[in-house]
Design an enzyme around this catalytic site. Structure first.
Site, PDB file in Angstrom:
ATOM      1  N   ASP A  44       4.854  -5.773   9.512  1.00  0.00           N
ATOM      2  CA  ASP A  44       5.988  -5.421  10.378  1.00  0.00           C
ATOM      3  C   ASP A  44       5.993  -6.282  11.637  1.00  0.00           C
ATOM      4  OD1 ASP A  44       7.004  -3.535   8.691  1.00  0.00           O
ATOM      5  OD2 ASP A  44       6.152  -1.811   9.737  1.00  0.00           O
ATOM      6  N   THR A  47      -0.753   7.571  -0.967  1.00  0.00           N
ATOM      7  CA  THR A  47      -2.065   7.502  -1.634  1.00  0.00           C
ATOM      8  C   THR A  47      -2.970   6.424  -1.045  1.00  0.00           C
ATOM      9  OG1 THR A  47      -1.307   5.849  -3.217  1.00  0.00           O
ATOM     10  CG2 THR A  47      -0.968   8.173  -3.808  1.00  0.00           C
ATOM     11  N   ASP A 104       0.756  -2.489  12.208  1.00  0.00           N
ATOM     12  CA  ASP A 104       1.131  -2.967  10.875  1.00  0.00           C
ATOM     13  C   ASP A 104       1.418  -4.466  10.945  1.00  0.00           C
ATOM     14  OD1 ASP A 104       2.867  -3.750   8.643  1.00  0.00           O
ATOM     15  OD2 ASP A 104       2.797  -1.629   8.120  1.00  0.00           O
ATOM     16  N   ARG A 150       0.850  -1.179   0.000  1.00  0.00           N
ATOM     17  CA  ARG A 150       0.000   0.000   0.000  1.00  0.00           C
ATOM     18  C   ARG A 150       0.885   1.228   0.000  1.00  0.00           C
ATOM     19  NH1 ARG A 150      -4.459   1.223   4.545  1.00  0.00           N
ATOM     20  NH2 ARG A 150      -2.585   1.579   5.753  1.00  0.00           N
TER      21      ARG A 150
HETATM   22  C1  PRP Z   1      -1.158  -4.324   4.633  1.00  0.00           C
HETATM   23  C2  PRP Z   1      -2.046  -5.521   4.821  1.00  0.00           C
HETATM   24  C3  PRP Z   1      -2.917  -5.486   3.599  1.00  0.00           C
HETATM   25  C4  PRP Z   1      -3.075  -4.011   3.365  1.00  0.00           C
HETATM   26  C5  PRP Z   1      -4.426  -3.597   3.859  1.00  0.00           C
HETATM   27  O1  PRP Z   1      -0.146  -4.595   3.745  1.00  0.00           O
HETATM   28  O2  PRP Z   1      -1.353  -6.725   4.975  1.00  0.00           O
HETATM   29  O3  PRP Z   1      -2.343  -6.125   2.462  1.00  0.00           O
HETATM   30  O4  PRP Z   1      -2.066  -3.354   4.129  1.00  0.00           O
HETATM   31  O5  PRP Z   1      -4.671  -2.262   3.566  1.00  0.00           O
HETATM   32  P1  PRP Z   1      -5.772  -1.821   2.499  1.00  0.00           P
HETATM   33  O6  PRP Z   1      -6.994  -2.623   2.805  1.00  0.00           O
HETATM   34  O7  PRP Z   1      -5.939  -0.358   2.789  1.00  0.00           O
HETATM   35  O8  PRP Z   1      -5.237  -2.074   1.130  1.00  0.00           O
HETATM   36  P2  PRP Z   1       1.019  -3.526   3.441  1.00  0.00           P
HETATM   37  O9  PRP Z   1       0.672  -2.689   2.266  1.00  0.00           O
HETATM   38  O10 PRP Z   1       1.363  -2.802   4.706  1.00  0.00           O
HETATM   39  O11 PRP Z   1       2.215  -4.446   2.967  1.00  0.00           O
HETATM   40  P3  PRP Z   1       3.054  -5.536   3.796  1.00  0.00           P
HETATM   41  O12 PRP Z   1       2.136  -6.701   4.071  1.00  0.00           O
HETATM   42  O13 PRP Z   1       4.153  -5.878   2.855  1.00  0.00           O
HETATM   43  O14 PRP Z   1       3.538  -4.889   5.066  1.00  0.00           O
HETATM   44  N1  URA Z   2      -2.297  -2.566   7.125  1.00  0.00           N
HETATM   45  C1  URA Z   2      -1.933  -3.001   8.344  1.00  0.00           C
HETATM   46  O1  URA Z   2      -1.018  -3.819   8.469  1.00  0.00           O
HETATM   47  N2  URA Z   2      -2.574  -2.512   9.415  1.00  0.00           N
HETATM   48  C2  URA Z   2      -3.582  -1.622   9.319  1.00  0.00           C
HETATM   49  O2  URA Z   2      -4.147  -1.220  10.354  1.00  0.00           O
HETATM   50  C3  URA Z   2      -3.952  -1.176   8.040  1.00  0.00           C
HETATM   51  C4  URA Z   2      -3.305  -1.690   6.955  1.00  0.00           C
END
Ligand code: PRP
Ligand code: URA
Length: 209
Positions: free
Chosen positions: A203, A108, A200, A104
């Site tokens: 993370d 944006t 997150d 994400r």
């Molecule tokens: C997080 C999570 C989802 C997304 C959700 O991933 O695991 O994939 O955000 O957010 P959304 O519904 O607003 O799209 P992230 O983009 O942080 O990537 P990561 O899993 O690599 O940390």
């Molecule tokens: N992605 C995450 O990992 N946590 C949130 O709360 C939203 C998006």
């Protein structure tokens, strides 16, 4: 309209309480995410079709049941979805695993695709898309759109924490996809994080905070 199921099992609710805590470290967080995925898989596979087969026990011949219908695949959205794969495979060990890489954009909040590798026969499989977090819904909506473009017909989406905004986005974009949700939270904050949420997820699983 497909199903939207919010889990009510006490074990799932208890375990979600543990991963929400800020003091829960990566080792326990990973372990419990996997356990929740396993328990949720039990609920999300409730409608899989069965067929009767004749078998022999050590005592006599009898009727038994086995899964019929299409083969299955699990598709985690990278990175955080990886944390749910082991739990899913514990319950459905014959499933194949595909991967969709999306992150994400922090400014944006729109999903950016960086990887896609699916089983060669994925269009013949029913797919469980897994990601612990459904926030704006942008990532899940995009991942499922991609799977539909590859010809996959039956898709279920499983997440551990969902914001109302993400559920609405999924229902609008993919009304045919069953949603299995561990807990429905209050809202998103101004940074697009789920409140109260768990922070997150990627993370916390991988210790990259
Ligand atoms: C997080 C999570 C989802 C997304 C959700 O991933 O695991 O994939 O955000 O957010 P959304 O519904 O607003 O799209 P992230 O983009 O942080 O990537 P990561 O899993 O690599 O940390
Ligand atoms: N992605 C995450 O990992 N946590 C949130 O709360 C939203 C998006």
């Amino acid at each position: 309209m497909a199903k939207t199921v919010v889990m009510d099992h006490p074990l799932i609710r208890h375990k979600i309480g543990i991963i929400r805590r800020k003091e829960t470290g990566s080792k326990d967080f990973r372990q419990i995410i996997s356990e929740i995925a396993m328990l949720m898989c039990y609920e999300a596979t409730r409608d899989l079709p069965l067929q009767e087969v004749r078998i022999e026990t050590p005592i006599c011949a009898t009727a038994a049941e086995e899964l019929s219908g299409k083969k299955l695949a699990v598709v985690p959205i990278l990175r955080a979805g990886l944390g749910m794969v082991d739990g899913m495979l514990t319950m459905i060990p014959s499933a194949k695993v595909g991967h969709i890489g999306l992150y994400r954009d922090p400014a944006t909040l729109k999903p950016v695709e960086y990887y896609c590798k699916l089983p060669g026969d994925c269009s013949e499989r029913d797919v469980f898309v897994v990601d612990p977090m459904l926030a704006t819904g942008g990532s899940a909506v995009a991942a499922i759109q991609l799977l539909k473009e590859k010809g996959i017909k039956k898709i279920r989406f499983m997440c551990i924490i969902a914001a109302p905004e993400g559920i609405d986005a999924m229902r609008a974009a993919h009304p045919d996809v069953d949603l299995y949700i561990g807990a429905k939270d209050e809202r998103l904050n101004e940074h697009g994080y789920i409140v109260p949420g768990l922070g997150d997820a990627g993370d916390r699983i991988f210790g990259t905070i």
